[in-house]
Scaffold this active site. Sequence first.
Site, short mmCIF file in Angstrom:
data_model
loop_
_atom_site.label_atom_id
_atom_site.label_comp_id
_atom_site.label_asym_id
_atom_site.label_seq_id
_atom_site.Cartn_x
_atom_site.Cartn_y
_atom_site.Cartn_z
N ASP A 28 -4.08 -7.21 9.16
CA ASP A 28 -3.71 -8.09 10.28
C ASP A 28 -2.79 -9.20 9.79
O ASP A 28 -1.70 -9.41 10.33
CB ASP A 28 -4.98 -8.70 10.90
CG ASP A 28 -5.97 -7.64 11.31
OD1 ASP A 28 -5.71 -6.94 12.28
OD2 ASP A 28 -7.00 -7.51 10.62
N GLU A 328 -1.75 0.00 7.54
CA GLU A 328 -0.48 -0.06 8.29
C GLU A 328 0.66 -0.62 7.45
O GLU A 328 1.70 0.00 7.27
CB GLU A 328 -0.68 -0.91 9.55
CG GLU A 328 0.58 -1.07 10.36
CD GLU A 328 0.34 -1.59 11.77
OE1 GLU A 328 -0.71 -1.29 12.37
OE2 GLU A 328 1.22 -2.31 12.28
O1 TRH Z 1 -5.78 -3.95 4.20
P1 TRH Z 1 -5.53 -2.79 5.07
O2 TRH Z 1 -6.50 -1.71 5.00
O3 TRH Z 1 -5.41 -3.26 6.55
C1 TRH Z 1 -5.98 -2.59 7.65
C2 TRH Z 1 -4.99 -1.87 8.50
O4 TRH Z 1 -3.91 -2.67 8.80
C3 TRH Z 1 -5.65 -1.41 9.79
O5 TRH Z 1 -4.72 -0.79 10.62
C4 TRH Z 1 -6.24 -2.59 10.47
O6 TRH Z 1 -6.88 -2.21 11.59
C5 TRH Z 1 -7.22 -3.22 9.54
O7 TRH Z 1 -6.56 -3.62 8.35
C6 TRH Z 1 -7.85 -4.42 10.17
O8 TRH Z 1 -4.09 -2.17 4.69
P2 TRH Z 1 -2.61 -2.65 5.02
O9 TRH Z 1 -2.29 -2.55 6.46
O10 TRH Z 1 -1.75 -1.89 4.14
O11 TRH Z 1 -2.55 -4.16 4.60
C7 TRH Z 1 -2.56 -4.58 3.28
C8 TRH Z 1 -1.66 -5.78 3.11
O12 TRH Z 1 -1.84 -6.33 1.82
C9 TRH Z 1 -0.18 -5.42 3.18
O13 TRH Z 1 0.52 -6.47 3.81
C10 TRH Z 1 0.25 -5.31 1.73
C11 TRH Z 1 -0.59 -6.41 1.14
N1 TRH Z 1 -0.85 -6.31 -0.30
C12 TRH Z 1 -0.36 -7.31 -1.12
O14 TRH Z 1 0.34 -8.22 -0.65
N2 TRH Z 1 -0.64 -7.27 -2.46
C13 TRH Z 1 -1.37 -6.27 -3.01
O15 TRH Z 1 -1.60 -6.27 -4.23
C14 TRH Z 1 -1.85 -5.23 -2.14
C15 TRH Z 1 -2.66 -4.10 -2.71
C16 TRH Z 1 -1.57 -5.28 -0.79
#
Ligand code: TRH
Length: 435
Positions: A28, A328
């Site tokens: 989010d 996402e």
């Molecule tokens: O963390 P997520 O599993 O988020 C999920 C999904 O968005 C899902 O659709 C939603 O319903 C739920 O959350 C509530 O995976 P996502 O979307 O990839 O988000 C991870 C964020 O973290 C992304 O912006 C990338 C960031 N990130 C970093 O900045 N540094 C890191 O080291 C890593 C591993 C990720």
Amino acid sequence: MDASTKHSAPGNKPHIDIFCRVVDNFGDIGVCWRLARSLHLEWSAHVRLWVDDLTVFRQLAPALQPELDEQLVEDIRIIHWTDNQTAHTPAQLVIEAFACDPPAQYIDAMPGHTKLWLNLEYLSAESWTAGFHAQPSPQRNGVTKYFFFPGFSDQTGGLIGEAGLSERRRSWMHSSTKKKQFLQRLGLPQAQAYLQADTLFVSLFCYASAPYRSLLHALRKSRRPVVLLVPQSVLPQLERDATTQLHGAVSIPDTGMGNAPASSPDAVPEAAPEAMAQAKSPAATEDDAAQGQQTPLPGVTLLRIPFLPQDEYDQLLWLCDLNFVRGEDSFVRAIWSRKPFLWQIYEQSDDTHLKKLQAWLALFPGHEETKAMMRSWNSPSRHAYFTNQLTALLNTPGQLDSWRRSCRTFAENLSKNKTLSESIRIFYENTANSG
Ligand code: TRH
């Protein structure tokens, strides 16, 4: 339009409020922070981002101070969204992420200030989203709210892909010094040796339900040395399982992240005898070169890395030969990285997520084998199949290159679409001018 060649649009620079509730995980706030930055960058808009959980937010944006009610980070005003909020004048453009409901007091004050109110929906490749995209929903306060769907075509709002992204990626990828320094900072002092040894770099960001043991087995069979980079908090049991499952064929350097030996009493220190027995591709380190020696690299090195700020996470995706991503936002960033990736979709009830996965796979130009592997990475019953598929893919000459070409083609085609922030800007300008 190419996401890499965007310029600030002329015209008005509106005030924008983005509302974000951290429901779970990082997605989010990941989406909202990226959108806030890209709207500010491409439109020079004044952006305020309202977030209810600054502690989670800080992991992606370390400059943030969670104890402050309001602060400026990268020119975005961050407001800690609490139950007893002080009143703020509503913005001209209000973006509510994932139906998170702005405060009632704020909604009451919107008429006369807000020209456009959007509900930003979750990303899906399903075709029905095009029919619902930009559809109005009149609200009690008299301001119409519109559904805004990100997506993979111009019939939707597009993907977040901020200005200059391609150039940044290209310039970073051309610098071997940057890659080496980045790996060293992540806890791989022998980065140069690994880079020279045709190492397969793999990043792993997944949910606990992923068939990660099958992945470990496949990596163990790789003919190339492997470095598996795993952000902190992902699969806390990984070191222990890697040690027991791979029977010593894995090296687990202690990067000070509490991985070894605390969480895995049996963890093997770097260059342990068992790991050396499985060693691949001897390579000279800088020190060795000076002494005329060669140090064998372990078969699989499991490197626990910090959770990186968003921009550095991009660098990790650019550097790795294979990325495991989820949810996402990391999924979209993996697409823009143009590198092969396997996506674990966020699980929903009634297997709804598998329909979404299927809809996306139908768009992806990769080989059927790759798509089957993506399905088995998302399916708890197909673990052995996954190991076999990935092993074959990693060890068959040309397969990874072919996958990479499919990813590049996919990203190039998508970059011709409007980005999410462009779509929002155009929609805002049309709505503001018509009203
Ligand atoms: O963390 P997520 O599993 O988020 C999920 C999904 O968005 C899902 O659709 C939603 O319903 C739920 O959350 C509530 O995976 P996502 O979307 O990839 O988000 C991870 C964020 O973290 C992304 O912006 C990338 C960031 N990130 C970093 O900045 N540094 C890191 O080291 C890593 C591993 C990720």
